[in-house]
Design a protein around this motif. Structure first.
Motif, PDB file in Angstrom:
ATOM      1  N   GLN A  75      66.032  22.545 122.191  1.00  0.00           N
ATOM      2  CA  GLN A  75      66.104  21.761 120.969  1.00  0.00           C
ATOM      3  C   GLN A  75      66.266  20.273 121.283  1.00  0.00           C
ATOM      4  N   ILE A  76      67.057  19.950 122.288  1.00  0.00           N
ATOM      5  CA  ILE A  76      67.240  18.554 122.689  1.00  0.00           C
ATOM      6  C   ILE A  76      65.933  17.974 123.209  1.00  0.00           C
ATOM      7  N   GLU A  77      65.166  18.776 123.926  1.00  0.00           N
ATOM      8  CA  GLU A  77      63.858  18.312 124.409  1.00  0.00           C
ATOM      9  C   GLU A  77      62.935  17.951 123.254  1.00  0.00           C
ATOM     10  N   ILE A  78      62.910  18.801 122.234  1.00  0.00           N
ATOM     11  CA  ILE A  78      62.044  18.551 121.072  1.00  0.00           C
ATOM     12  C   ILE A  78      62.454  17.262 120.368  1.00  0.00           C
ATOM     13  N   GLU A  79      63.753  17.124 120.114  1.00  0.00           N
ATOM     14  CA  GLU A  79      64.248  15.931 119.424  1.00  0.00           C
ATOM     15  C   GLU A  79      64.079  14.685 120.282  1.00  0.00           C
ATOM     16  N   GLY A  80      64.317  14.815 121.590  1.00  0.00           N
ATOM     17  CA  GLY A  80      64.175  13.679 122.482  1.00  0.00           C
ATOM     18  C   GLY A  80      62.737  13.209 122.594  1.00  0.00           C
ATOM     19  N   GLN A  81      61.800  14.155 122.677  1.00  0.00           N
ATOM     20  CA  GLN A  81      60.383  13.794 122.768  1.00  0.00           C
ATOM     21  C   GLN A  81      59.942  13.043 121.515  1.00  0.00           C
ATOM     22  N   ARG A  82      60.422  13.504 120.366  1.00  0.00           N
ATOM     23  CA  ARG A  82      60.085  12.819 119.117  1.00  0.00           C
ATOM     24  C   ARG A  82      60.675  11.405 119.107  1.00  0.00           C
ATOM     25  N   GLN A  83      61.902  11.261 119.575  1.00  0.00           N
ATOM     26  CA  GLN A  83      62.549   9.959 119.572  1.00  0.00           C
ATOM     27  C   GLN A  83      61.855   8.990 120.521  1.00  0.00           C
ATOM     28  N   LEU A  84      61.376   9.480 121.658  1.00  0.00           N
ATOM     29  CA  LEU A  84      60.708   8.610 122.624  1.00  0.00           C
ATOM     30  C   LEU A  84      59.366   8.117 122.113  1.00  0.00           C
ATOM     31  N   GLU A  85      58.695   8.920 121.291  1.00  0.00           N
ATOM     32  CA  GLU A  85      57.399   8.542 120.717  1.00  0.00           C
ATOM     33  C   GLU A  85      56.403   8.080 121.770  1.00  0.00           C
ATOM     34  N   ASN A  86      56.396   8.773 122.888  1.00  0.00           N
ATOM     35  CA  ASN A  86      55.481   8.400 123.959  1.00  0.00           C
ATOM     36  C   ASN A  86      54.890   9.674 124.558  1.00  0.00           C
ATOM     37  N   PRO A  87      53.666  10.024 124.166  1.00  0.00           N
ATOM     38  CA  PRO A  87      53.072  11.277 124.660  1.00  0.00           C
ATOM     39  C   PRO A  87      52.847  11.293 126.162  1.00  0.00           C
ATOM     40  N   LYS A  88      52.847  10.126 126.796  1.00  0.00           N
ATOM     41  CA  LYS A  88      52.634  10.083 128.243  1.00  0.00           C
ATOM     42  C   LYS A  88      53.887  10.495 129.017  1.00  0.00           C
ATOM     43  N   LEU A  89      55.030  10.489 128.347  1.00  0.00           N
ATOM     44  CA  LEU A  89      56.279  10.878 128.990  1.00  0.00           C
ATOM     45  C   LEU A  89      56.642  12.298 128.584  1.00  0.00           C
ATOM     46  N   GLN A  90      56.891  13.127 129.536  1.00  0.00           N
ATOM     47  CA  GLN A  90      57.292  14.501 129.262  1.00  0.00           C
ATOM     48  C   GLN A  90      58.778  14.656 129.546  1.00  0.00           C
ATOM     49  N   PHE A  91      59.539  14.604 128.471  1.00  0.00           N
ATOM     50  CA  PHE A  91      60.993  14.686 128.590  1.00  0.00           C
ATOM     51  C   PHE A  91      61.403  16.146 128.758  1.00  0.00           C
ATOM     52  N   SER A  92      62.068  16.433 129.854  1.00  0.00           N
ATOM     53  CA  SER A  92      62.423  17.817 130.157  1.00  0.00           C
ATOM     54  C   SER A  92      63.852  17.914 130.664  1.00  0.00           C
ATOM     55  N   LEU A  93      64.570  18.907 130.169  1.00  0.00           N
ATOM     56  CA  LEU A  93      65.913  19.207 130.656  1.00  0.00           C
ATOM     57  C   LEU A  93      66.082  20.669 131.059  1.00  0.00           C
ATOM     58  N   THR A  94      65.263  21.542 130.489  1.00  0.00           N
ATOM     59  CA  THR A  94      65.420  22.968 130.806  1.00  0.00           C
ATOM     60  C   THR A  94      65.185  23.241 132.288  1.00  0.00           C
ATOM     61  N   ASP A  95      64.423  22.367 132.939  1.00  0.00           N
ATOM     62  CA  ASP A  95      64.208  22.571 134.372  1.00  0.00           C
ATOM     63  C   ASP A  95      65.449  22.212 135.190  1.00  0.00           C
ATOM     64  N   LYS A  96      66.467  21.670 134.521  1.00  0.00           N
ATOM     65  CA  LYS A  96      67.730  21.377 135.204  1.00  0.00           C
ATOM     66  C   LYS A  96      68.682  22.570 135.188  1.00  0.00           C
ATOM     67  N   LEU A  97      68.279  23.651 134.568  1.00  0.00           N
ATOM     68  CA  LEU A  97      69.108  24.855 134.559  1.00  0.00           C
ATOM     69  C   LEU A  97      68.946  25.606 135.878  1.00  0.00           C
ATOM     70  N   VAL A  98      70.067  25.917 136.496  1.00  0.00           N
ATOM     71  CA  VAL A  98      70.076  26.697 137.738  1.00  0.00           C
ATOM     72  C   VAL A  98      71.047  27.866 137.534  1.00  0.00           C
ATOM     73  N   ASN A  99      70.472  29.064 137.514  1.00  0.00           N
ATOM     74  CA  ASN A  99      71.286  30.259 137.245  1.00  0.00           C
ATOM     75  C   ASN A  99      72.061  30.125 135.937  1.00  0.00           C
ATOM     76  N   GLY A 100      71.392  29.543 134.934  1.00  0.00           N
ATOM     77  CA  GLY A 100      71.981  29.442 133.605  1.00  0.00           C
ATOM     78  C   GLY A 100      72.875  28.253 133.380  1.00  0.00           C
ATOM     79  N   ARG A 101      73.165  27.478 134.423  1.00  0.00           N
ATOM     80  CA  ARG A 101      74.039  26.318 134.264  1.00  0.00           C
ATOM     81  C   ARG A 101      73.269  25.029 134.517  1.00  0.00           C
ATOM     82  N   LEU A 102      73.574  24.028 133.691  1.00  0.00           N
ATOM     83  CA  LEU A 102      72.942  22.721 133.820  1.00  0.00           C
ATOM     84  C   LEU A 102      73.415  22.045 135.106  1.00  0.00           C
ATOM     85  N   ARG A 103      72.457  21.481 135.834  1.00  0.00           N
ATOM     86  CA  ARG A 103      72.801  20.798 137.076  1.00  0.00           C
ATOM     87  C   ARG A 103      72.391  19.327 136.973  1.00  0.00           C
TER      88      ARG A 103
END
Length: 779
Positions: free
Chosen positions: A343-371
């Motif tokens: 959900q944060i990725e969706i809201e963040g991407q909308r806020q950035l308003e830049n299709p060339k930037l791919q805002f991602s946080l789910t790839d920071k999950l390691v074994n279910g915990r944010l790193r």
């Protein structure tokens, strides 16, 4: 955890809160007092108006108000503070406005551009200008690396019952009994030339603290919980937050300061706390016992609302990108990370308003915990003594590891750093792998510890707006910051960056005494107040430029719409970026090149086109001929029946400028450049549904820009490239009109638009008519 009360609230004897139902009786209050185990406390009467005057805020406002009007305040402050990306412009503006000598202590710190890392000599040139100004006008100059602005003001300038005005939005010393306000530079200029800070008496909201924080819960956790509860609704916007209640006694002064500095992120005007023996000790330790006096509400005080905080229920928090109000408990994040991050990725991407930037946080999950990739503790919020001691205790003999995760710690002042060295906290942190830096605000605004592309940084700093960590989206870069308390950052560092609440390992935390060594400042800080040396010449480096000449308000305005922003909130970072642009804040022309660069990169070009047209219009008004000017006037305005002479007069009386629309602009920094850069490029107005903060609206006014508002839905009438014709604007401002009729002219035809110009004082209107504050004072 945090509860909001919509009705007014009585606070009785500092112990009992009673909601104002409109029919509260003495008998009901006394019954509640008895039921609360306070039978010895009884009231004889309830007087709502008298109770309003019993707040600490009212007491302090009353002692600083120079007007014979308690509803419309004209305030004089006890001291002023600026740092090295604001004081050059302020002093130059004040000089142009008649400055001869600083009338109150004015502290010039060097904590934002202190690295001197960008732009060659220009940062150190600004510092030399500041030292020369302190000598010439009688100021206090704190050299680079000595202290961040707000830590110095806490240690050396705060005092119970005082008021301090600073050109930084986080000017907050309420926990020390000082009502402090962060504003744009124009408001400091007014104080420097012995004018007043004019404001309608604000509402006062009680922040009632009860309970005791759990071990491992820190000030940032409490602050984020409050911000999350109040920001979106605007519950305390432009109000004073008055901290009361029995829970205060369970917080150290460092802890209180850490909460207090973050009240800026609620959009409140200021804050004040009741004081006690712990505050007495603070002033004694810092060699200023006379700065203490007891502050508390009267026997019965009345508030326009209440934020009730049960400290015992606060858990370690994390504010996710891209705002301090986007808060979750760390436990929630660890349990439901995948869903929350998507959900944060969706809201963040909308806020950035830049299709060339791919805002991602789910790839920071390691074994279910944010790193996290990086951790930073710095500035007025993070770099305090107790925060860093707690980090050293949590890290202990462990190591942060030899992988990509890094940890940087910036003590907030040299005296704090010295004591951390003495008690071996610095040694512990260094042995654990942390990097120790000097007092510097850079990580708060993107000028230090910039993470890698797609990096995720956890920070005990003040803000996590887009690109606040220093990335450059226009270069294809993106990174993000989450705000956390230093304790949980240390716990996360123990686990190599895996998100961990400090409550899991809080048994190691123990209080450590603090000793302040004033020799650090005595041997280095220039103390010039009351000792002005008019013969000293200001020192100008090649990047320091005077403000351009600004025309007064014309009879009519023809404004080109140069940007339309429909985001729910537009920050000052988006209006004029932070980070490397700070090096150019002493040069209005160079800085203006960055205006809206991260939000609307084409804005500067559009504004310059309109500005060039205004230059040509002025030549036509002086008698020259310019076909382009006549074509524009003939194509966008109804000239049926105009003679050549009438058209010439009309061109003389109608200035060409620019206007931007944003739904709610101005959240965040106090930096006046968010407005002045538009003005330098020919901006004459902003249009909004509402302004996010008083300070941004004040900046517009002080730079002679019209702070229009319109009704919801009317914004659809505005598009980039349209012209907005406002006939008779000069007469409307002079007469005090609160609505102004205008015409939107586009390629598809014309539409009417009613502009609101509400709540402007006579001085506000006179400044706008003059064209800016400098013009107003030079008249």
């Amino acid at each position: 955890m945090v509860q909001l009360t919509k009705a007014g609230v009585f606070l009785v004897k500092g112990h009992l809160t009673v909601e104002d139902t409109g029919a509260v009786t003495v008998e009901q209050v006394n019954s509640k007092l008895a039921g609360a185990g306070l039978p010895g406390l009884r009231l004889d009467r309830i007087d709502r108006e008298a109770a309003k005057q019993a707040t600490m805020a009212c007491q302090i406002f009353g002692s600083h108000n120079t007007a014979n009007d308690s509803r419309n305040l004209k305030l004089r402050f006890d001291a002023l503070a600026s740092h090295d990306i604001t004081y050059v412009g302020i002093i130059q503006t004040a000089c142009a406005s008649g400055l001869k000598e600083f009338p109150v202590p004015y502290v010039l710190t060097n904590c934002h551009n202190s690295l001197c890392a960008v732009g060659g000599t220009i940062n150190e040139d600004d510092h030399l200008f500041g030292l020369a100004a302190a000598k010439k006008f009688g100021g206090i100059f704190v050299p680079a690396h000595q202290a961040v602005i707000h830590q110095y003001m806490r240690e050396m300038m705060a005092g119970c019952g005082k008021m301090i005005l600073g050109s930084d939005s986080h000017t907050r010393y309420g926990a020390l009994g000082t009502m402090a306000i962060g504003e744009g530079g124009g408001e400091l200029v007014k104080q420097l030339v012995k004018r007043t800070y004019d404001i309608a008496y604000p509402e006062v909201v009680a922040v009632y603290l009860e309970g005791k924080p759990l071990p491992g819960v820190g000030p940032q956790d409490v602050a984020l919980a409050i911000i999350g509860a109040v920001f979106n609704s605007g519950y305390v916007k432009n109000k004073v937050m008055e901290f009361v209640g029995p829970g205060i006694a369970n917080l150290s002064v460092d802890f209180r300061n850490g909460i207090d500095v973050m009240t800026t992120e609620t959009t409140c005007l200021s804050s004040i706390w009741q004081t006690d023996e712990q505050v007495t000790d603070f002033y004694r330790i810092h060699g200023r016992p006379d700065a203490y006096s007891k502050l508390e509400p009267g026997e019965v005080s009345y508030y326009d609302g209440m934020v009730k905080v049960d400290l015992s229920r606060i858990r370690p928090m994390i504010a996710m990108p891209f705002h301090p109000s986007n808060v979750w408990t760390i436990d929630e994040m660890n349990q439901n990370g995948a869903d929350i991050l998507r959900q944060i990725e969706i809201e963040g991407q909308r806020q950035l308003e830049n299709p060339k930037l791919q805002f991602s946080l789910t790839d920071k999950l390691v074994n279910g915990r944010l790193r996290a990739d990086q951790a930073v503790v710095a500035g007025c919020a993070g770099g305090t003594f107790e925060n860093i001691v707690a980090m050293a205790q949590i890290l202990g003999p462990t190591s942060i590891g030899d992988d990509a995760f890094s940890l940087s710690v910036y003590p907030a002042s040299q005296p704090v750093n010295l004591e951390l060295i003495n008690n071996k906290s610095i040694e512990s942190l260094m042995l654990a792998g942390a990097t120790i830096r000097t007092a510097f605000c850079g990580p708060c605004f993107g000028a230090g510890d910039v993470p890698v592309h797609n990096g995720f940084s956890i920070r005990h700093t003040t803000r996590n707006f887009p690109n606040r960590e220093g990335s450059k989206p226009d270069s294809g870069q993106i990174a993000s910051v989450a705000l956390m308390d230093a304790r949980s950052i240390a716990a996360t560092a123990v686990n190599g960056g895996r998100l961990t609440p400090a409550t899991e390992i809080a048994d190691v935390l123990k209080p450590v005494p603090y000793t302040f060594n004033k020799q650090v400042y005595e041997k280095r800080v220039y103390q010039g107040f009351g000792k002005a040396k008019p013969e000293v010449e200001l020192v100008f480096g090649p990047n320091i430029a005077n403000w351009p000449e600004i025309r007064p308000l014309p009879v009519n305005l023809l404004l080109r719409v140069t940007s339309v922003i429909h985001d729910p909130v537009t920050t000052t970072d988006e209006l004029i970026p932070s980070g490397e642009t700070s090096s150019y804040r002493s040069n209005p022309y160079k800085l203006a090149e960055f205006t809206l660069s991260r939000k609307d990169p084409a804005y500067v070009g559009r504004a310059k086109e309109a500005q060039a047209l205004e230059t040509k219009r002025q030549r036509v008004a002086a008698g020259q001929v310019d076909a382009e000017v006549e074509r524009v006037f003939n194509s966008v305005l109804p000239y049926s029946g105009y003679s050549i002479e009438q058209l010439q007069q009309f061109i003389q009386e109608t200035g060409i400028g620019t206007v931007i629309f944003a739904r709610k602009p101005g959240d965040g920094s106090a930096r006046e450049q968010a407005a002045s850069c538009q003005r330098v490029l020919g901006g004459d107005a902003n249009i909004a549904l509402e302004y996010a903060t008083k300070r941004y609206r004040s900046n517009l006014i002080n730079w002679g820009m019209l702070p229009f508002t319109i009704s919801e839905g009317e914004q659809d009438k505005l598009a980039v490239g349209d012209y907005l014709y406002i006939p008779g604007i000069l007469q409307a401002v002079q007469s005090g009109a609160e609505t102004v009729d205008s015409i939107v002219i586009s390629t598809s035809g014309t539409k009417t638009l009613k502009l609101k110009l509400e709540n402007l004082s006579k001085d506000d209107r006179d400044i706008i008519i003059a064209g800016c504050l400098m013009n107003y004072y030079s008249c």
